[in-house]
Design a protein around this motif. Structure first.
Motif, PDB file in Angstrom:
ATOM      1  N   GLU A  39      19.837  -7.345 -29.987  1.00 17.63           N
ATOM      2  CA  GLU A  39      20.995  -8.232 -29.922  1.00 17.63           C
ATOM      3  C   GLU A  39      22.073  -7.652 -29.010  1.00 17.63           C
ATOM      4  O   GLU A  39      22.075  -6.469 -28.685  1.00 17.63           O
ATOM      5  CB  GLU A  39      21.577  -8.419 -31.325  1.00 17.63           C
ATOM      6  CG  GLU A  39      20.677  -9.151 -32.296  1.00 17.63           C
ATOM      7  CD  GLU A  39      21.193  -9.045 -33.718  1.00 17.63           C
ATOM      8  OE1 GLU A  39      21.829 -10.006 -34.198  1.00 17.63           O
ATOM      9  OE2 GLU A  39      20.985  -7.996 -34.344  1.00 17.63           O
ATOM     10  N   SER A  40      23.001  -8.505 -28.611  1.00 16.96           N
ATOM     11  CA  SER A  40      24.168  -8.031 -27.862  1.00 16.96           C
ATOM     12  C   SER A  40      24.924  -7.008 -28.702  1.00 16.96           C
ATOM     13  O   SER A  40      25.123  -7.195 -29.906  1.00 16.96           O
ATOM     14  CB  SER A  40      25.098  -9.204 -27.530  1.00 16.96           C
ATOM     15  OG  SER A  40      24.454 -10.127 -26.687  1.00 16.96           O
ATOM     16  N   GLY A  41      25.336  -5.912 -28.064  1.00 17.53           N
ATOM     17  CA  GLY A  41      26.023  -4.849 -28.779  1.00 17.53           C
ATOM     18  C   GLY A  41      25.121  -3.742 -29.256  1.00 17.53           C
ATOM     19  O   GLY A  41      25.584  -2.773 -29.871  1.00 17.53           O
ATOM     20  N   SER A  42      23.820  -3.849 -28.953  1.00 12.26           N
ATOM     21  CA  SER A  42      22.885  -2.816 -29.396  1.00 12.26           C
ATOM     22  C   SER A  42      22.903  -1.573 -28.515  1.00 12.26           C
ATOM     23  O   SER A  42      22.432  -0.516 -28.922  1.00 12.26           O
ATOM     24  CB  SER A  42      21.456  -3.389 -29.434  1.00 12.26           C
ATOM     25  OG  SER A  42      21.337  -4.402 -30.400  1.00 12.26           O
ATOM     26  N   GLY A  43      23.399  -1.703 -27.271  1.00 17.28           N
ATOM     27  CA  GLY A  43      23.466  -0.559 -26.377  1.00 17.28           C
ATOM     28  C   GLY A  43      22.507  -0.613 -25.208  1.00 17.28           C
ATOM     29  O   GLY A  43      22.344   0.371 -24.479  1.00 17.28           O
ATOM     30  N   ILE A 205       9.295  -1.148 -13.976  1.00 19.32           N
ATOM     31  CA  ILE A 205      10.411  -2.029 -14.319  1.00 19.32           C
ATOM     32  C   ILE A 205      10.862  -1.767 -15.754  1.00 19.32           C
ATOM     33  O   ILE A 205      10.046  -1.745 -16.683  1.00 19.32           O
ATOM     34  CB  ILE A 205      10.018  -3.513 -14.165  1.00 19.32           C
ATOM     35  CG1 ILE A 205       9.610  -3.822 -12.717  1.00 19.32           C
ATOM     36  CG2 ILE A 205      11.173  -4.429 -14.590  1.00 19.32           C
ATOM     37  CD1 ILE A 205       9.075  -5.227 -12.506  1.00 19.32           C
ATOM     38  N   LEU A 206      12.163  -1.549 -15.917  1.00 10.51           N
ATOM     39  CA  LEU A 206      12.791  -1.547 -17.238  1.00 10.51           C
ATOM     40  C   LEU A 206      13.520  -2.873 -17.360  1.00 10.51           C
ATOM     41  O   LEU A 206      14.520  -3.108 -16.679  1.00 10.51           O
ATOM     42  CB  LEU A 206      13.749  -0.364 -17.387  1.00 10.51           C
ATOM     43  CG  LEU A 206      14.473  -0.255 -18.739  1.00 10.51           C
ATOM     44  CD1 LEU A 206      13.481  -0.044 -19.873  1.00 10.51           C
ATOM     45  CD2 LEU A 206      15.501   0.875 -18.722  1.00 10.51           C
ATOM     46  N   PHE A 207      13.011  -3.750 -18.201  1.00 15.42           N
ATOM     47  CA  PHE A 207      13.475  -5.128 -18.283  1.00 15.42           C
ATOM     48  C   PHE A 207      14.280  -5.311 -19.564  1.00 15.42           C
ATOM     49  O   PHE A 207      13.738  -5.228 -20.670  1.00 15.42           O
ATOM     50  CB  PHE A 207      12.268  -6.072 -18.266  1.00 15.42           C
ATOM     51  CG  PHE A 207      12.609  -7.508 -18.021  1.00 15.42           C
ATOM     52  CD1 PHE A 207      12.544  -8.035 -16.738  1.00 15.42           C
ATOM     53  CD2 PHE A 207      12.985  -8.348 -19.061  1.00 15.42           C
ATOM     54  CE1 PHE A 207      12.849  -9.374 -16.499  1.00 15.42           C
ATOM     55  CE2 PHE A 207      13.298  -9.682 -18.831  1.00 15.42           C
ATOM     56  CZ  PHE A 207      13.230 -10.189 -17.541  1.00 15.42           C
ATOM     57  N   ILE A 208      15.578  -5.533 -19.418  1.00 19.30           N
ATOM     58  CA  ILE A 208      16.480  -5.668 -20.561  1.00 19.30           C
ATOM     59  C   ILE A 208      16.676  -7.146 -20.863  1.00 19.30           C
ATOM     60  O   ILE A 208      17.056  -7.929 -19.983  1.00 19.30           O
ATOM     61  CB  ILE A 208      17.827  -4.993 -20.259  1.00 19.30           C
ATOM     62  CG1 ILE A 208      17.623  -3.500 -20.009  1.00 19.30           C
ATOM     63  CG2 ILE A 208      18.814  -5.216 -21.400  1.00 19.30           C
ATOM     64  CD1 ILE A 208      18.857  -2.790 -19.498  1.00 19.30           C
ATOM     65  N   THR A 209      16.427  -7.538 -22.101  1.00 18.87           N
ATOM     66  CA  THR A 209      16.516  -8.954 -22.441  1.00 18.87           C
ATOM     67  C   THR A 209      16.635  -9.126 -23.949  1.00 18.87           C
ATOM     68  O   THR A 209      16.371  -8.190 -24.717  1.00 18.87           O
ATOM     69  CB  THR A 209      15.280  -9.715 -21.936  1.00 18.87           C
ATOM     70  OG1 THR A 209      15.440 -11.107 -22.178  1.00 18.87           O
ATOM     71  CG2 THR A 209      14.008  -9.229 -22.619  1.00 18.87           C
ATOM     72  N   HIS A 210      17.055 -10.302 -24.367  1.00 18.48           N
ATOM     73  CA  HIS A 210      16.964 -10.678 -25.778  1.00 18.48           C
ATOM     74  C   HIS A 210      15.992 -11.843 -25.957  1.00 18.48           C
ATOM     75  O   HIS A 210      15.820 -12.343 -27.064  1.00 18.48           O
ATOM     76  CB  HIS A 210      18.342 -11.058 -26.339  1.00 18.48           C
ATOM     77  CG  HIS A 210      19.032 -12.146 -25.564  1.00 18.48           C
ATOM     78  ND1 HIS A 210      18.673 -13.464 -25.657  1.00 18.48           N
ATOM     79  CD2 HIS A 210      20.034 -12.089 -24.673  1.00 18.48           C
ATOM     80  CE1 HIS A 210      19.431 -14.180 -24.861  1.00 18.48           C
ATOM     81  NE2 HIS A 210      20.278 -13.377 -24.248  1.00 18.48           N
ATOM     82  N   ASP A 211      15.335 -12.244 -24.853  1.00 16.31           N
ATOM     83  CA  ASP A 211      14.400 -13.363 -24.872  1.00 16.31           C
ATOM     84  C   ASP A 211      12.984 -12.836 -25.109  1.00 16.31           C
ATOM     85  O   ASP A 211      12.322 -12.332 -24.200  1.00 16.31           O
ATOM     86  CB  ASP A 211      14.470 -14.110 -23.532  1.00 16.31           C
ATOM     87  CG  ASP A 211      13.678 -15.414 -23.548  1.00 16.31           C
ATOM     88  OD1 ASP A 211      12.723 -15.520 -24.344  1.00 16.31           O
ATOM     89  OD2 ASP A 211      14.021 -16.319 -22.756  1.00 16.31           O
ATOM     90  N   LEU A 212      12.513 -12.947 -26.353  1.00 16.76           N
ATOM     91  CA  LEU A 212      11.202 -12.399 -26.689  1.00 16.76           C
ATOM     92  C   LEU A 212      10.061 -13.199 -26.065  1.00 16.76           C
ATOM     93  O   LEU A 212       8.964 -12.683 -25.901  1.00 16.76           O
ATOM     94  CB  LEU A 212      11.041 -12.350 -28.209  1.00 16.76           C
ATOM     95  CG  LEU A 212      11.961 -11.338 -28.907  1.00 16.76           C
ATOM     96  CD1 LEU A 212      11.891 -11.496 -30.418  1.00 16.76           C
ATOM     97  CD2 LEU A 212      11.588  -9.919 -28.523  1.00 16.76           C
ATOM     98  N   GLY A 213      10.322 -14.448 -25.683  1.00 13.59           N
ATOM     99  CA  GLY A 213       9.312 -15.213 -24.961  1.00 13.59           C
ATOM    100  C   GLY A 213       9.035 -14.605 -23.598  1.00 13.59           C
ATOM    101  O   GLY A 213       7.881 -14.498 -23.158  1.00 13.59           O
TER     102      GLY A 213
END
Length: 325
Positions: A39-43, A205-213
């Motif tokens: 989630e947002s705020g996780s770091g 690639i280090l891919f930062i996202t909250h979209d699990l799809g």
């Protein structure tokens, strides 16, 4: 075996007296796509900015090491970091409009890293920039290359940032929510472009996202982050099939399913991520976790739960038995 493209070991980031990133370990192997989710705020973004040496304000690296292809990155040397950025390591930032120079043409900004690192002269870099803009799905790239960022839409500026990060074919690409502002058609095109870059050049690639799809479609391995710590790591299929941390299980429950009963409300995880100056003692997820008990007041180690699978939970053996929220 070759060295990992990126190895983060025990990373700590501090603001004032508070530790906002606390003991993070992430490894990205050559040609591997690792997703960092939460989630947002996780770091997640702070971890990326720390790798790039771009922490600002009162934020500072307080411990741990960051290595790129076996060489420890020296964040204390601006000259050394400038040689790395854009050539060996690039980043797609979350806020493209704020990240682009409003006074330079789009084409000049996309081709800038090629000129700065001596890979092309101005004319060749311009041609490469136009070709890269075409690859990321920008229509009329010759015309758009001559325009300023203020003349483009937010989605186009996002694609300009992606083109700028990819043009020098870096060893490591850090992509921080790169498809958030894009419609699904362009999103699929960008993900395909990243996969092609990985396959053709071996870029990690280090891919930062909250979209699990997106994670399911793109990543080889997943790191789940919460409260400035990694709480679970696994290969992507294993993580989706056998989550070993309640937070991961609940994140997966938020994905809409076609086989859900009609009119069933979408699930959301109760509560919010605590502020960094108010972390709970022990497991930082315990105030939102249905499995929490007194033992969770002690910090759980990131321990093996299977082959290549680790989770930081005292009750990982009970996660599979959780009723789907």
């Amino acid at each position: 075996m070759s060295d990992p493209t990126l190895e983060i070991a025990g990373l700590q980031v501090q603001v004032g007296p508070h530790m906002v990133i606390d003991g993070v370990d992430i490894t990205v192997q050559p040609g591997q796509i690792v997703a960092l989710v939460g989630e947002s705020g996780s770091g997640k973004s702070l971890t990326a900015l720390s790798v790039m040496g771009l922490l600002g304000g009162k934020l500072r690296n307080a411990g741990g090491t960051i290595s790129l292809s076996g060489q420890t990155i020296d964040h204390t040397s601006d000259a050394a970091m400038r040689k790395l950025r854009g050539q060996q390591i690039s980043m797609i930032f979350q806020e493209p409009v704020a990240s682009l120079n409003p006074l330079l043409s789009v084409g000049a900004q996309v081709g800038e890293s090629l000129v700065a690192h001596g890979k092309a002269n101005a004319a060749t870099a311009w041609d490469a920039a136009v070709a890269m803009l075409r690859d990321v799905g920008i229509p009329e790239p010759e015309k758009r290359a001559r325009q300023l960022p203020s003349e483009l839409s937010g989605g186009m500026c996002q694609r300009v940032m992606i083109a700028s990060a990819l043009i020098a074919q870096p060893e490591l690409l850090i992509a921080d929510e790169p498809t958030t502002a894009l419609d699904v058609t362009i999103q699929a095109q960008i993900l395909q472009l990243m996969r092609r870059l990985r396959d053709q050049t071996g870029t990690s690639i280090l891919f930062i996202t909250h979209d699990l799809g997106v994670v399911a479609a793109l990543a080889d391995r997943v790191c789940v982050m919460y409260g400035g710590r990694i709480v679970e790591q696994a290969d992507v299929d294993d993580l989706f099939d056998n989550p070993a941390h309640p937070y991961t299980k609940m994140l997966l429950a938020t994905i809409p399913r076609l086989d859900s009963p009609r009119k069933q409300p979408l699930y959301s995880i109760p509560g919010t991520v605590p502020d960094h100056d108010n972390w709970p003692e022990g497991c930082r997820f315990r105030t939102r976790c249905p499995l929490a008990d007194e033992v969770c007041r002690q910090t759980p180690p990131l321990a093996p739960t299977g082959k290549g699978h680790r989770a930081a939970c005292w009750h990982s053996q009970d996660v599979q038995g959780m009723i789907r929220p």
